[in-house]
Design an enzyme around this catalytic site. Structure first.
Site, mmCIF file in Angstrom:
data_model
loop_
_atom_site.group_PDB
_atom_site.id
_atom_site.type_symbol
_atom_site.label_atom_id
_atom_site.label_comp_id
_atom_site.label_asym_id
_atom_site.label_seq_id
_atom_site.Cartn_x
_atom_site.Cartn_y
_atom_site.Cartn_z
ATOM 1 N N LYS A 34 0.830 -1.204 0.000
ATOM 2 C CA LYS A 34 0.000 0.000 0.000
ATOM 3 C C LYS A 34 0.864 1.253 0.000
ATOM 4 O O LYS A 34 2.067 1.197 0.278
ATOM 5 C CB LYS A 34 -0.936 -0.006 1.210
ATOM 6 C CG LYS A 34 -0.231 -0.053 2.551
ATOM 7 C CD LYS A 34 -1.232 -0.161 3.691
ATOM 8 C CE LYS A 34 -0.511 -0.205 5.034
ATOM 9 N NZ LYS A 34 -1.448 -0.231 6.162
ATOM 10 N N ARG A 129 -10.228 -0.041 14.999
ATOM 11 C CA ARG A 129 -10.209 0.728 13.753
ATOM 12 C C ARG A 129 -11.165 0.051 12.781
ATOM 13 O O ARG A 129 -12.283 0.509 12.595
ATOM 14 C CB ARG A 129 -8.774 0.800 13.227
ATOM 15 C CG ARG A 129 -8.567 1.797 12.109
ATOM 16 C CD ARG A 129 -7.097 1.932 11.747
ATOM 17 N NE ARG A 129 -6.523 0.666 11.271
ATOM 18 C CZ ARG A 129 -5.242 0.522 10.920
ATOM 19 N NH1 ARG A 129 -4.405 1.561 11.031
ATOM 20 N NH2 ARG A 129 -4.784 -0.636 10.469
ATOM 21 N N TYR A 254 15.013 30.821 6.658
ATOM 22 C CA TYR A 254 13.800 31.522 7.055
ATOM 23 C C TYR A 254 13.731 31.664 8.571
ATOM 24 O O TYR A 254 13.886 30.705 9.312
ATOM 25 C CB TYR A 254 12.557 30.768 6.570
ATOM 26 C CG TYR A 254 12.334 30.866 5.075
ATOM 27 C CD1 TYR A 254 12.095 32.100 4.465
ATOM 28 C CD2 TYR A 254 12.358 29.737 4.272
ATOM 29 C CE1 TYR A 254 11.887 32.197 3.097
ATOM 30 C CE2 TYR A 254 12.145 29.818 2.907
ATOM 31 C CZ TYR A 254 11.910 31.052 2.324
ATOM 32 O OH TYR A 254 11.709 31.145 0.979
ATOM 33 N N MET A 302 11.460 24.673 0.905
ATOM 34 C CA MET A 302 10.775 23.808 -0.048
ATOM 35 C C MET A 302 11.758 23.037 -0.926
ATOM 36 O O MET A 302 11.565 21.846 -1.197
ATOM 37 C CB MET A 302 9.838 24.629 -0.943
ATOM 38 C CG MET A 302 9.035 23.787 -1.927
ATOM 39 S SD MET A 302 7.989 24.783 -2.995
ATOM 40 C CE MET A 302 6.793 25.414 -1.822
#
Length: 359
Positions: A34, A129, A254, A302
């Site tokens: 998956k 779940r 940043y 990024m």
């Protein structure tokens, strides 16, 4: 020059599958693929798992991609189907389905199918779940046996919630509950995920479901894949694209949250959260350049990350390879530095990262 590359070591993949067999020699193996094979490439990975007995995916589109890629092994849908209209697709492609709630069972009973479908009945033994409650098991089991739309063999499954912690008694309790519930039901049983395979042999059953461990990453708390004789399948690398001089007490990146205590050099590397690298990796998170560890300096951008390589820079130059994780640098360690888990890092690899499959 290609920059961000995920090198996929297919020999390591084969080694890890062999290790699964060592841990659970009497069980068949349902290889879990998956989420794009945990970020490693769904079809390519499946094509190199010839020794697996079956595949497991979460959703029908993943299963269809495997069939389109020429894979003919049995495929189990771990979330089952979501609409009655899906059932003819399951039948046409020989998909096996989990049944975990009343809506699915009713849809199966009411469908008009030309042949029966192979079903796994999932029992909730404590994960809370998916899965039928223990009090519902016999009713679901009998109804599946009664409908012409399900094959006579109804396999039984559960999922562990805490198998990664050998000191947590929950897994032993789940195994005991499952065993008590399935007494007299002789069909195949499947309990163990990767952590269950490694740490809980009493839960191996006729089938095991290796996921993370197949990719060479430890599913256990506070360990690495190497501790369990596993080999990392993915090596995530990029290149140095600039080297900068930085004076003491100057903010980097940043927000300027990292400041050097002395003059130093920074290697700017072509990697960032746009490639899937975790944005919340802390200052000092390691990378490897020319066989030596260096720490990340400043916030993750990024497309770029700054790395403190020291005033002498050890001969590092533009174009040098940078290892973000891999055999030299366990992804488990990077996950700890980013307050997350290895699963998330592997699954978050972005489409712009190039993949290289190495035999």
């Amino acid at each position: 020059m290609r920059l961000a590359i995920a090198e996929i070591n297919l020999q390591a993949l084969a080694h890890n599958l062999a290790q699964v067999r060592q841990f659970a020699p009497n069980s068949k193996v349902m290889a879990v693929l998956k989420a794009n094979a945990y970020g490693h490439g769904l079809v390519k990975i499946a094509q190199h798992l010839n020794d697996a007995d079956a595949f497991a995916v979460a959703r029908i589109d993943e299963a269809l991609a495997l069939r389109a890629g020429g894979l003919t092994k049995p495929i189990v849908l771990l979330e089952g189907f979501f609409h009655q209209d899906d059932l003819p697709i399951l039948l046409a492609n020989n998909f096996q389905t989990i049944i975990h709630d009343e809506n699915q069972l009713r849809a199966l009973e009411n469908a008009k199918l030309d042949a029966p479908i192979s079903c796994w009945l999932k029992i909730n033994t404590g994960m809370h779940r998916l899965g039928v409650a223990p009090t519902q098991l016999n009713d679901f089991y009998q109804r599946l046996q009664a409908t012409n739309n399900a094959k006579d063999t109804i396999n039984l499954m559960t999922h562990f919630s805490s198998a990664d912690d050998v000191n947590d008694p929950k897994t032993a309790e789940q195994i005991a509950l499952f065993d008590s519930l399935v007494q007299g039901k002789q069909q195949a049983h499947c309990l163990a995920n990767s952590a269950g395979i490694i740490a809980w042999p009493a839960g191996h059953g006729e089938w095991v479901r290796p996921g993370l461990m197949m990719y060479g990453v430890s599913p256990m708390l506070n360990t690495s894949g190497k501790d369990h004789q596993l080999k990392p399948v993915m090596r995530l690398t990029t290149k140095v694209i600039a080297i900068r001089d930085v004076d003491a007490a100057q903010g980097v990146g940043y927000g300027g949250s990292w400041q050097s205590t002395q003059p130093t050099k920074l290697a700017v590397v072509a990697m960032g959260y746009g490639d899937g690298y975790p944005r919340h990796a802390k200052h000092g998170t390691p990378v490897v350049i020319a066989g030596k560890r260096y720490g990340i300096a400043g916030n993750i951008s990024m497309d770029m990350i700054s790395v403190d390589i020291g005033e002498n820079a050890d001969g590092i130059k533009v174009g040098d390879e940078v290892v973000m994780w891999g055999p030299e640098l366990p992804v488990e360690e990077i996950a700890q530095c980013a307050d997350t888990i290895s699963y998330e890092l592997l699954c978050n690899i972005a489409p712009r990262v190039s993949y290289e499959y190495q035999r």
